[in-house]
Design a protein around this motif. Structure first.
Motif, PDB file in Angstrom:
ATOM      1  N   LEU A   3       7.574   2.936   0.767  1.00  0.00           N
ATOM      2  CA  LEU A   3       6.339   2.614   1.493  1.00  0.00           C
ATOM      3  C   LEU A   3       6.293   3.351   2.830  1.00  0.00           C
ATOM      4  O   LEU A   3       5.219   3.738   3.297  1.00  0.00           O
ATOM      5  CB  LEU A   3       6.249   1.104   1.705  1.00  0.00           C
ATOM      6  CG  LEU A   3       6.121   0.272   0.406  1.00  0.00           C
ATOM      7  CD1 LEU A   3       6.060  -1.230   0.743  1.00  0.00           C
ATOM      8  CD2 LEU A   3       4.901   0.686  -0.368  1.00  0.00           C
ATOM      9  N   ALA A   4       7.473   3.591   3.420  1.00  0.00           N
ATOM     10  CA  ALA A   4       7.493   4.291   4.711  1.00  0.00           C
ATOM     11  C   ALA A   4       6.998   5.730   4.526  1.00  0.00           C
ATOM     12  O   ALA A   4       6.203   6.247   5.315  1.00  0.00           O
ATOM     13  CB  ALA A   4       8.909   4.283   5.287  1.00  0.00           C
ATOM     14  N   ARG A   5       7.459   6.380   3.472  1.00  0.00           N
ATOM     15  CA  ARG A   5       7.011   7.746   3.208  1.00  0.00           C
ATOM     16  C   ARG A   5       5.537   7.765   2.841  1.00  0.00           C
ATOM     17  O   ARG A   5       4.801   8.680   3.212  1.00  0.00           O
ATOM     18  CB  ARG A   5       7.835   8.354   2.076  1.00  0.00           C
ATOM     19  CG  ARG A   5       9.284   8.655   2.481  1.00  0.00           C
ATOM     20  CD  ARG A   5      10.014   9.369   1.365  1.00  0.00           C
ATOM     21  NE  ARG A   5      11.364   9.761   1.771  1.00  0.00           N
ATOM     22  CZ  ARG A   5      12.213  10.429   1.002  1.00  0.00           C
ATOM     23  NH1 ARG A   5      11.835  10.787  -0.211  1.00  0.00           N
ATOM     24  NH2 ARG A   5      13.407  10.748   1.438  1.00  0.00           N
ATOM     25  N   LEU A   6       5.109   6.762   2.097  1.00  0.00           N
ATOM     26  CA  LEU A   6       3.698   6.679   1.717  1.00  0.00           C
ATOM     27  C   LEU A   6       2.815   6.541   2.941  1.00  0.00           C
ATOM     28  O   LEU A   6       1.716   7.092   3.008  1.00  0.00           O
ATOM     29  CB  LEU A   6       3.497   5.493   0.766  1.00  0.00           C
ATOM     30  CG  LEU A   6       2.168   5.423   0.020  1.00  0.00           C
ATOM     31  CD1 LEU A   6       2.022   6.633  -0.887  1.00  0.00           C
ATOM     32  CD2 LEU A   6       2.087   4.135  -0.798  1.00  0.00           C
ATOM     33  N   GLY A  32      -5.347   8.616  -2.161  1.00  0.00           N
ATOM     34  CA  GLY A  32      -5.478   7.991  -3.468  1.00  0.00           C
ATOM     35  C   GLY A  32      -4.208   8.099  -4.269  1.00  0.00           C
ATOM     36  O   GLY A  32      -3.337   8.927  -3.997  1.00  0.00           O
ATOM     37  N   LEU A  33      -4.108   7.206  -5.295  1.00  0.00           N
ATOM     38  CA  LEU A  33      -2.979   7.187  -6.212  1.00  0.00           C
ATOM     39  C   LEU A  33      -3.498   7.308  -7.632  1.00  0.00           C
ATOM     40  O   LEU A  33      -4.587   6.810  -7.958  1.00  0.00           O
ATOM     41  CB  LEU A  33      -2.185   5.877  -6.072  1.00  0.00           C
ATOM     42  CG  LEU A  33      -1.653   5.505  -4.693  1.00  0.00           C
ATOM     43  CD1 LEU A  33      -0.986   4.139  -4.758  1.00  0.00           C
ATOM     44  CD2 LEU A  33      -0.669   6.550  -4.189  1.00  0.00           C
ATOM     45  N   LYS A  34      -2.693   7.964  -8.487  1.00  0.00           N
ATOM     46  CA  LYS A  34      -3.011   8.041  -9.905  1.00  0.00           C
ATOM     47  C   LYS A  34      -1.860   7.432 -10.682  1.00  0.00           C
ATOM     48  O   LYS A  34      -0.714   7.874 -10.566  1.00  0.00           O
ATOM     49  CB  LYS A  34      -3.251   9.487 -10.351  1.00  0.00           C
ATOM     50  CG  LYS A  34      -4.454  10.135  -9.684  1.00  0.00           C
ATOM     51  CD  LYS A  34      -4.832  11.442 -10.357  1.00  0.00           C
ATOM     52  CE  LYS A  34      -5.486  11.187 -11.682  1.00  0.00           C
ATOM     53  NZ  LYS A  34      -6.041  12.435 -12.268  1.00  0.00           N
ATOM     54  N   ILE A  35      -2.183   6.376 -11.440  1.00  0.00           N
ATOM     55  CA  ILE A  35      -1.169   5.651 -12.206  1.00  0.00           C
ATOM     56  C   ILE A  35      -0.909   6.423 -13.496  1.00  0.00           C
ATOM     57  O   ILE A  35      -1.832   6.749 -14.240  1.00  0.00           O
ATOM     58  CB  ILE A  35      -1.633   4.215 -12.516  1.00  0.00           C
ATOM     59  CG1 ILE A  35      -1.932   3.483 -11.200  1.00  0.00           C
ATOM     60  CG2 ILE A  35      -0.574   3.457 -13.305  1.00  0.00           C
ATOM     61  CD1 ILE A  35      -2.522   2.102 -11.409  1.00  0.00           C
ATOM     62  N   ASP A  36       0.373   6.708 -13.763  1.00  0.00           N
ATOM     63  CA  ASP A  36       0.740   7.472 -14.945  1.00  0.00           C
ATOM     64  C   ASP A  36       0.412   6.695 -16.210  1.00  0.00           C
ATOM     65  O   ASP A  36       0.451   5.451 -16.237  1.00  0.00           O
ATOM     66  CB  ASP A  36       2.242   7.807 -14.901  1.00  0.00           C
ATOM     67  CG  ASP A  36       2.630   8.769 -15.988  1.00  0.00           C
ATOM     68  OD1 ASP A  36       3.251   8.337 -16.958  1.00  0.00           O
ATOM     69  OD2 ASP A  36       2.296   9.972 -15.867  1.00  0.00           O
ATOM     70  N   ARG A  37       0.078   7.408 -17.280  1.00  0.00           N
ATOM     71  CA  ARG A  37      -0.304   6.785 -18.546  1.00  0.00           C
ATOM     72  C   ARG A  37       0.829   5.956 -19.135  1.00  0.00           C
ATOM     73  O   ARG A  37       0.590   5.066 -19.961  1.00  0.00           O
ATOM     74  CB  ARG A  37      -0.735   7.867 -19.538  1.00  0.00           C
ATOM     75  CG  ARG A  37       0.369   8.773 -19.971  1.00  0.00           C
ATOM     76  CD  ARG A  37      -0.112   9.843 -20.964  1.00  0.00           C
ATOM     77  NE  ARG A  37      -1.021  10.774 -20.313  1.00  0.00           N
ATOM     78  CZ  ARG A  37      -2.267  10.942 -20.694  1.00  0.00           C
ATOM     79  NH1 ARG A  37      -2.751  10.224 -21.693  1.00  0.00           N
ATOM     80  NH2 ARG A  37      -3.043  11.816 -20.081  1.00  0.00           N
ATOM     81  N   ALA A  38       2.098   6.212 -18.709  1.00  0.00           N
ATOM     82  CA  ALA A  38       3.215   5.431 -19.246  1.00  0.00           C
ATOM     83  C   ALA A  38       3.113   3.964 -18.868  1.00  0.00           C
ATOM     84  O   ALA A  38       3.614   3.092 -19.588  1.00  0.00           O
ATOM     85  CB  ALA A  38       4.530   6.031 -18.733  1.00  0.00           C
ATOM     86  N   PHE A  39       2.451   3.649 -17.740  1.00  0.00           N
ATOM     87  CA  PHE A  39       2.320   2.257 -17.310  1.00  0.00           C
ATOM     88  C   PHE A  39       1.107   1.572 -17.931  1.00  0.00           C
ATOM     89  O   PHE A  39       0.961   0.348 -17.821  1.00  0.00           O
ATOM     90  CB  PHE A  39       2.209   2.189 -15.781  1.00  0.00           C
ATOM     91  CG  PHE A  39       3.399   2.771 -15.079  1.00  0.00           C
ATOM     92  CD1 PHE A  39       4.665   2.204 -15.208  1.00  0.00           C
ATOM     93  CD2 PHE A  39       3.277   3.898 -14.295  1.00  0.00           C
ATOM     94  CE1 PHE A  39       5.753   2.751 -14.554  1.00  0.00           C
ATOM     95  CE2 PHE A  39       4.362   4.449 -13.648  1.00  0.00           C
ATOM     96  CZ  PHE A  39       5.623   3.879 -13.780  1.00  0.00           C
ATOM     97  N   SER A  43      -3.723  -2.419   0.218  1.00  0.00           N
ATOM     98  CA  SER A  43      -3.241  -2.629   1.588  1.00  0.00           C
ATOM     99  C   SER A  43      -3.247  -1.337   2.388  1.00  0.00           C
ATOM    100  O   SER A  43      -3.398  -1.355   3.620  1.00  0.00           O
ATOM    101  CB  SER A  43      -1.834  -3.233   1.553  1.00  0.00           C
ATOM    102  OG  SER A  43      -0.929  -2.310   0.955  1.00  0.00           O
ATOM    103  N   PHE A  44      -3.062  -0.185   1.725  1.00  0.00           N
ATOM    104  CA  PHE A  44      -3.082   1.113   2.418  1.00  0.00           C
ATOM    105  C   PHE A  44      -4.468   1.767   2.358  1.00  0.00           C
ATOM    106  O   PHE A  44      -4.614   2.908   2.774  1.00  0.00           O
ATOM    107  CB  PHE A  44      -2.053   2.051   1.796  1.00  0.00           C
ATOM    108  CG  PHE A  44      -0.642   1.787   2.234  1.00  0.00           C
ATOM    109  CD1 PHE A  44      -0.162   2.312   3.432  1.00  0.00           C
ATOM    110  CD2 PHE A  44       0.205   1.000   1.463  1.00  0.00           C
ATOM    111  CE1 PHE A  44       1.145   2.073   3.821  1.00  0.00           C
ATOM    112  CE2 PHE A  44       1.499   0.758   1.865  1.00  0.00           C
ATOM    113  CZ  PHE A  44       1.986   1.287   3.061  1.00  0.00           C
ATOM    114  N   ASP A  45      -5.441   1.038   1.794  1.00  0.00           N
ATOM    115  CA  ASP A  45      -6.809   1.548   1.678  1.00  0.00           C
ATOM    116  C   ASP A  45      -6.821   2.867   0.872  1.00  0.00           C
ATOM    117  O   ASP A  45      -7.401   3.869   1.280  1.00  0.00           O
ATOM    118  CB  ASP A  45      -7.435   1.765   3.056  1.00  0.00           C
ATOM    119  CG  ASP A  45      -8.946   1.960   2.965  1.00  0.00           C
ATOM    120  OD1 ASP A  45      -9.507   1.567   1.911  1.00  0.00           O
ATOM    121  OD2 ASP A  45      -9.539   2.545   3.899  1.00  0.00           O
TER     122      ASP A  45
END
Length: 906
Positions: free
Chosen positions: A808-811, A818-825, A848-850
């Motif tokens: 989370l610190a690096r994020l 934005g984030l992209k959730i991998d198809r594996a999940f 929480s990080f908008d």
């Protein structure tokens, strides 16, 4: 006075006088030959002319006889004779013979009298009589009215010949015979004027074939006298005894020539002799005269040459006497000079022998003399000290007794036996002091009247040999570890490839984490580690293998399987154990691991060179690193194909035609429960002309390794920008996957800014996607360029979120939007399980990080429904749409403008 002087000088010189007499004789002989030739030519011409006169007389007699016959026939025929009398006279007067004569009656008519003449003749009984006017147009024609014998020549009645006024005048005024030739015929007619009858001029004629007459007269001449006769008029040739035209008489010079006046027609007779037609060298008068003159001149020339020889011989004898006298005087002078030179040479020889003896005794090099059997007969003190150990040692030993190497001893014995020359020799010698030294020997055989001797020289090169051996050892070994170096090791592998049937194993060892120790503790620590590892390998493997350091932290081992004390797997495990043992440096322990690549091969091995075998082991070593390091991997054809495939892809990338082989597909991204189009993700596709379709997961990493990723990335951005410009829809965005290597390049951000400024597209319409693992590995170098792109308006997405090791610190430190959730999940999310809980956690963190959350790989309506409840703003997957080619993607945008919501099929 001026004329007398040259004459006197010529008479005094025998040679010049002989030459003058010779030229005078030659001139006289040429003149005599000229007179003889003229005389014989005149004799031949007179002879030919006499023969031709005889032929002329024969022809003239024959033609006169025909004329007299015509006169006699005319006397029998009175005026107004009847036809019966005409025929009777012809039968009685015309003789039989070699020439057929026919009696003819003619009339000179005009063209307008033709019909009346034809009517008159038909009334007389000649029913088919017809006048045939021939030749050129004329005012008068000589027309045949009657002929005898009629049975043979009746068909000629009515023949007409153009008759000029001049011919009529000649016939009537002179009242003499006249000969005419019928054109285009051999027929000749002798005409005699008769009194006019019934208003027309009558002419009595006697016709015959003149060529036949000539043939009867002259046809036998060639067989009897080998001569040829030719008779002709101005218009035609009447007779030619050379009827086969073997000699082409018309174009040859004539031997004799005479002309006959045949009642107004000129006949020319030509006679050709046999010598003219077939000249023979034996009968050639001129050649015989020339030969006689030549023989006479040759005899005169021989007399003159003999005279010259006698004069020259006399001069030579006189000259020899003078030269011999002079040479005797010169020889006397030379003997005196030679005597002085020999005395000086003898003095120089004595001086040179003194110098040679001084050099022989005082030279620091060993000088020696051998007899024809190789036995020492003389040696200087340096040689005695070098091999005999004492200057006073007696000679008599053979040089071969001091040679240690048996092979060289045999070679030296061959030189002794054949007395052959040799190059510089180097050999190991056993001296009297029981030590061995290396000697360099030069020498040659001397063949003299007293026998054959060998003079040689030896130099001690023991120290030089030791130095060269040290250089050779250093050239073959690694200076740090004292193991074989790469070049020597390759030579060993290359040598064993041609051995008999055996099995070998080639190991390629790479130390893991060596760079960390080298960079943190320094190069001295790294060198200590390499030396310690080399010592361990020499202890473990040195008794049955060859070990080499290839460079850096890479080592290689060549093992013959038959010499292994245990199974190969046990040896490999022992190597890994030895690598993992701690290394002590400055009283601290440090541990590393190793990766080992194994390549088996059987010899003889002609298909693979040493470099290829070592490369195969290297490939196996990298496969071991891929499998987690600290292990070994045995080379197989599968990884060989994989390496070959990778190399082919790399070569294809270097030669790629971007516009011809690359293409973009656009997968739609939706929001509002997957019903409203929000944008596209640009997916790069490559269809190689050589390899066919290549997956991005396969060629993108290779493009990053071979520095082609910037080229591919720029092509993707250009086509993506072009697509957005074509759509013209500002509410849509485009996601583009970017490699961290592109962003780290200093030229990427300025190039991107320039691209957008030229195409009038807003940066806010584009989202840059980076994988989570790549972003976290190079976080420090990405922060500044990502912040610069974020300030320009670009969106920054983390792709495949959850598959890496981000915190989370690096994020929080990165400018992520934005984030992209991998198809594996996504698989199994419709069930209440860990997958759903993980998605809930990711969505909560993003909220929480908008951050905007995009789910990939949605394939069922249930998955879409669950994600909508978890506040996942954007979705993409086969449920909504597969990736589209450019044309269909543009059509989709046009369709969305008219119907903005997508109807899902459930």
């Amino acid at each position: 006075m001026s004329i007398v002087t040259p004459i006197i000088s010529v008479l005094r010189s025998p040679v010049q006088f002989g030459a003058f007499c010779f030229l005078l004789f030659v001139s006289a002989m040429l003149y005599v030959g000229f007179l003889l030739n003229n005389y014989y030519q005149q004799q031949e011409r007179q002879t030919l002319q006499q023969q031709l006169s005889q032929y002329h007389h024969q022809l003239d007699t024959k033609l006169a006889y025909v004329g007299h016959l015509l006169y006699s026939i005319d006397a029998y025929l009175d005026d107004g004779f009847k036809m019966d009398l005409f025929n009777q006279v012809a039968q009685s007067q015309l003789p039989g013979g070699d020439v057929e004569l026919r009696l003819e009656m003619y009339r000179i008519i005009k063209p307008e009298q033709v019909q009346s003449i034809e009517l008159l003749q038909r009334q007389l009984g000649f029913f088919d009589y017809t006048v045939r006017l021939q030749g050129q147009i004329s005012t008068h024609y000589l027309t045949l009215m009657n002929v005898a014998p009629l049975a043979d020549y009746g068909h000629t009645m009515g023949d007409s010949l153009a008759f000029s006024d001049a011919q009529i005048d000649m016939l009537y005024e002179h009242q003499s015979l006249m000969a005419v030739n019928w054109s285009d015929q051999d027929k000749w007619t002798l005409l005699l004027q008769r009194p006019d009858h019934q208003g027309a001029s009558s002419v009595l004629g006697l016709s015959f074939e003149l060529p036949i007459l000539l043939e009867g007269l002259f046809g036998h001449i060639y067989q009897t006298s080998q001569q040829h006769v030719r008779v002709y008029t101005e218009q035609q040739e009447l007779f030619n005894s050379d009827w086969q035209n073997n000699y082409d008489l018309a174009h040859r010079s004539v031997g004799a020539n005479q002309t006959i006046d045949f009642y107004g027609q000129k006949l020319t007779l030509q006679l050709y002799s046999h010598k003219q037609l077939s000249p023979s060298l034996l009968e050639n008068r001129q050649l015989m005269i020339a030969g006689f003159i030549t023989v006479a001149c040759l005899c005169a020339w021989l007399v003159w040459m003999q005279l010259r020889y006698l004069v020259s011989r006399n001069n030579v004898i006189n000259k020899i006497v003078i030269e011999r006298t002079t040479s005797l005087a010169q020889a006397n002078d030379r003997l005196s000079i030679e005597s002085d030179k020999r005395l000086a040479a003898l003095q120089q020889q004595i001086s040179a022998e003194r110098k040679y003896k001084s050099l022989f005794l005082n030279s620091s090099e060993g000088l020696f003399v051998l007899d024809t059997h190789g036995q020492l007969v003389d040696a200087n003190p340096a040689f005695r000290r070098l091999l005999l150990g004492n200057e006073n040692q007696q000679l008599g030993a053979y040089l071969s007794q001091y040679i240690v190497d048996d092979e060289f001893a045999k070679q030296w014995q061959k030189i002794i036996d054949h007395k052959s020359r040799h190059d510089e020799l180097e050999w190991l010698a056993q001296v009297e002091s029981a030590d061995s030294i290396w000697l360099r020997q030069t020498g040659s055989w001397l063949h003299g009247p007293s026998g054959t001797l060998y003079e040689g020289r030896v130099t001690d090169i023991t120290q030089l040999k030791l130095f060269n051996e040290q250089l050779k050892y250093k050239a073959q070994h690694d200076s740090l570890t004292d193991l074989f170096n790469r070049q020597t090791f390759l030579g060993l592998v290359e040598a064993c490839r041609s051995a008999s049937v055996k099995q070998y194993v080639l190991l390629y060892i790479d130390l893991d984490r060596f760079k960390l120790i080298n960079d943190t503790l320094g190069h001295l620590a790294g060198d200590r580690l390499l030396v310690e590892f080399a010592t361990r390998m020499r202890t473990l493997l040195g008794s049955f293998s060859d070990i080499a350091r290839l460079g850096g932290d890479e080592f290689a081992v060549l093992i013959e399987l038959d010499k292994l004390p245990m199974p190969l797997e046990g040896i490999l495990e022992d190597i890994l154990v030895e690598v993992r043992k701690p290394f002590v440096y400055q009283q601290q322990s440090h541990s590393i691991s190793g990766s080992v690549g194994v390549r088996r091969f059987t010899v003889p091995c002609v298909n693979y060179e040493a470099e290829k075998l070592l490369h195969d082991a290297d490939i196996a070593m990298y496969e071991a690193k891929k499998r987690g390091k600290n292990c070994y991997y045995i080379y197989s054809s599968a990884i060989a194909c994989e390496a070959s495939r990778k190399l082919r892809i790399e070569r294809a990338l270097h030669d790629i035609d971007c516009d011809g082989e690359l293409s973009l597909q656009f997968q739609p991204i939706y929001c509002c429960e997957g019903r409203r189009l929000r944008g596209f993700e640009a997916l790069l596709r490559w269809h190689s002309t050589e390899l066919g379709f290549v997956s991005p997961a396969e060629f993108i990493p290779i493009a990053e390794e071979c520095a082609k990723i910037n080229m591919l990335g720029q092509w993707v951005f250009k086509n993506a920008v072009s697509f957005m410009h074509e759509c013209g829809e500002h509410d849509l965005f485009m996601s583009v996957n970017v490699s961290p290597l592109q962003i780290q390049s200093g030229s990427f951000v300025p190039w991107l800014i320039e691209l957008f400024s030229h195409n009038q597209v807003e940066p806010g319409q584009f989202k840059i996607e980076l994988t989570e693992s790549a972003m976290m590995m190079t976080e420090d170098s990405l922060v500044e360029p990502l912040e610069q792109l974020h300030e320009l308006g670009f969106g920054i997405y983390i792709d495949d979120f959850g598959t890496g090791f981000s915190s989370l610190a690096r994020l929080n430190a990165l400018p992520v939007t934005g984030l992209k959730i991998d198809r594996a999940f996504i698989e199994g999310i419709e069930n209440m399980g860990s997958a759903r809980q993980l998605i809930e956690a990711i969505c909560a963190i993003a909220k929480s990080f908008d951050l905007v959350v995009t789910a990939e790989g949605i394939e069922t309506p249930e998955q879409l429904a669950v994600l909508s409840k978890l506040h996942c703003q954007q979705s993409q997957g086969y449920l909504m749409s597969k990736p589209l080619v450019r044309g269909r993607a543009v059509s989709l945008v046009m369709q969305v403008n008219s119907a903005p919501y997508l109807e899902l099929v459930t």
